[in-house]
Design a protein around this motif. Sequence first.
Motif, PDB file in Angstrom:
ATOM      1  N   LEU A   1       0.814  -1.209   0.000  1.00 15.03           N
ATOM      2  CA  LEU A   1       0.000   0.000   0.000  1.00 15.03           C
ATOM      3  C   LEU A   1       0.848   1.259   0.000  1.00 15.03           C
ATOM      4  O   LEU A   1       0.575   2.203  -0.738  1.00 15.03           O
ATOM      5  N   THR A   2       1.878   1.284   0.826  1.00 14.78           N
ATOM      6  CA  THR A   2       2.699   2.492   0.862  1.00 14.78           C
ATOM      7  C   THR A   2       3.410   2.686  -0.470  1.00 14.78           C
ATOM      8  O   THR A   2       3.454   3.794  -0.996  1.00 14.78           O
ATOM      9  N   TYR A   3       3.915   1.583  -0.998  1.00 13.51           N
ATOM     10  CA  TYR A   3       4.589   1.667  -2.287  1.00 13.51           C
ATOM     11  C   TYR A   3       3.638   2.212  -3.347  1.00 13.51           C
ATOM     12  O   TYR A   3       3.976   3.101  -4.128  1.00 13.51           O
ATOM     13  N   ALA A   4       2.447   1.702  -3.344  1.00 12.33           N
ATOM     14  CA  ALA A   4       1.481   2.077  -4.378  1.00 12.33           C
ATOM     15  C   ALA A   4       1.105   3.549  -4.294  1.00 12.33           C
ATOM     16  O   ALA A   4       0.944   4.214  -5.305  1.00 12.33           O
ATOM     17  N   GLN A   5       0.977   4.052  -3.087  1.00  9.46           N
ATOM     18  CA  GLN A   5       0.487   5.418  -2.925  1.00  9.46           C
ATOM     19  C   GLN A   5       1.621   6.405  -2.729  1.00  9.46           C
ATOM     20  O   GLN A   5       1.388   7.543  -2.307  1.00  9.46           O
ATOM     21  N   ALA A   6       2.838   5.976  -3.026  1.00 11.20           N
ATOM     22  CA  ALA A   6       3.988   6.847  -2.829  1.00 11.20           C
ATOM     23  C   ALA A   6       3.809   8.174  -3.560  1.00 11.20           C
ATOM     24  O   ALA A   6       4.187   9.230  -3.059  1.00 11.20           O
ATOM     25  N   ALA A   7       3.206   8.112  -4.732  1.00 19.64           N
ATOM     26  CA  ALA A   7       3.057   9.329  -5.523  1.00 19.64           C
ATOM     27  C   ALA A   7       2.017  10.267  -4.914  1.00 19.64           C
ATOM     28  O   ALA A   7       2.206  11.474  -4.878  1.00 19.64           O
ATOM     29  N   ASP A   8       0.925   9.706  -4.417  1.00 19.50           N
ATOM     30  CA  ASP A   8      -0.182  10.542  -3.940  1.00 19.50           C
ATOM     31  C   ASP A   8       0.067  11.105  -2.540  1.00 19.50           C
ATOM     32  O   ASP A   8      -0.290  12.225  -2.249  1.00 19.50           O
ATOM     33  N   PHE A   9       0.675  10.284  -1.666  1.00 18.46           N
ATOM     34  CA  PHE A   9       0.913  10.746  -0.301  1.00 18.46           C
ATOM     35  C   PHE A   9       2.386  10.584   0.042  1.00 18.46           C
ATOM     36  O   PHE A   9       2.764   9.717   0.829  1.00 18.46           O
ATOM     37  N   PRO A  10       3.225  11.431  -0.518  1.00 17.91           N
ATOM     38  CA  PRO A  10       4.669  11.248  -0.307  1.00 17.91           C
ATOM     39  C   PRO A  10       5.061  11.391   1.163  1.00 17.91           C
ATOM     40  O   PRO A  10       6.008  10.747   1.613  1.00 17.91           O
ATOM     41  N   ASP A  11       4.330  12.207   1.896  1.00 17.87           N
ATOM     42  CA  ASP A  11       4.675  12.383   3.300  1.00 17.87           C
ATOM     43  C   ASP A  11       4.349  11.131   4.105  1.00 17.87           C
ATOM     44  O   ASP A  11       5.024  10.808   5.073  1.00 17.87           O
TER      45      ASP A  11
END
Lengths: 243, 243
Positions: free
Chosen positions: B144-154
């Motif tokens: 999940l973190t990998y996938a959303q790295a672009a949307d929620f970089p923080d």
Amino acid sequence: MNKGVGILEPRSSIRSVVGYDARMTAVTAPSGRKVPRGRIDKRQAILDAAFTVFARRGYGQSCVQEIANEAGVAKPTVYNHLTDKETLFRHAIEAAADAVMAENLAVVERLREPGDDLRAALEDMAYRMLQVCCGERSRALRRLTYAQAADFPDLIETVQGRTAIRLGEALADRLARLSLSGRLRPGDPAQAAEQLLALLTGPMEMRSRLGTRKVSTAETRTVARAAVDTFLRAYEAAAPGRP
Amino acid sequence: MNKGVGILEPRSSIRSVVGYDARMTAVTAPSGRKVPRGRIDKRQAILDAAFTVFARRGYGQSCVQEIANEAGVAKPTVYNHLTDKETLFRHAIEAAADAVMAENLAVVERLREPGDDLRAALEDMAYRMLQVCCGERSRALRRLTYAQAADFPDLIETVQGRTAIRLGEALADRLARLSLSGRLRPGDPAQAAEQLLALLTGPMEMRSRLGTRKVSTAETRTVARAAVDTFLRAYEAAAPGRP
DNA sequence: ATTAATTTGAACTCACGAGTTCACCAACGG
DNA sequence: CCGTTGGTGAACTCGTGAGTTCAAATTAAT
């Protein structure tokens, strides 16, 4: 049921002016194609654009319209070449995987002539490989496959097969030769390759925060050197030439 | 503007019958709560359910309704506790990160009393750690973190800070002690920890195909043994007690 | 030039999901 | 016993995006 379908009163042909610019560039760019088929290969432009957009937004957040724009092409044209959004995704990913792989293989091949300073040769390869793995395309590819692992489990298999696994095999081949010539201690070359790759990518992934932070050249060099150092401590042949 | 809003003619109260079952089970399940606050902690149930669903479908493909169902709760209740889908996501992820981290730290702590067989102690820790990292929660968190790295970089920063980085520090602490007591050669413990972790997770990630394939216990043991072996070759103190 | 294949823009259908509203209700505290 | 609190189902708004349709425009090949 379609009663209001044909409501397209003949509009002026203003659109064609700007709309075709993009196509023209697409025509002139790839130099002389020999394919005599109807138009030029929009297909490639679409696939490139698809990967760009998917990389930018992720699969779910990308819309086909944006891909069409990026490719300088109309939306129906996209559906004309690639049936689905899913099909689009798969082809774009596979193409990117092949491209990344080619780069990586080229780097590994350099180990074929290691010269007489093995450590230097390994460090050189390590550094170049890290550069490839931190490139935009490589990182995007990793992110996208990771993200969609749940939805397209077979795709992950394909991509891994074309990248990580082949890379491991190629590196194992080189290391096997080095063992045979007495420069590395004998042992399982597949394991050695796997571990060397892990020593490179693991710390790199850590420092780049999964690719969200830029890693300086100096730091990259440090990682490469540390990895090779540990690798050689563990795998170098027991007694070098002079004691 | 809302003309058709209040079209809720008093229906029979059939719904309440089944609808409240879920709440009831939520009441009775977690045994005796001491919290006297209004109702039971739906909040926790919602967060748990959220992570479950996000793990199952990914962020984009998850809908709040499904999370509500999973939690045995009505959709407005979800929005009552967590304002957004995004807020929901962040809290769920952070909670999961803390949970995974607790497991990992517990494993590392075991190195505090390594006994007299250092290799055995390291292998034991390595094996346990791999088990944690291949657990459902841990893999889902990574995905999940990998996938959303672009949307929620923080968010990625937060998660990494609470997991990988803290884990590295904790392990570095243990290794530093081992260096000090002469069982590992002196050197940068942070680098040693980073590399040991890489030797563990890298090959594991490879064999599990980013978590899409199950890895047998035996194979896990092999990875752990190989990692520790290489690690010790590189980091063990020069001359052990008896030659 | 004529023809057949493609491309194009715009408008359309359709499904889905985020977030909200509202009338109603169960339990709790006083 | 009654008001408060938090919860509930159902129906609603609203935006968005996949995939389609069609007439008109464009181009390659003949």
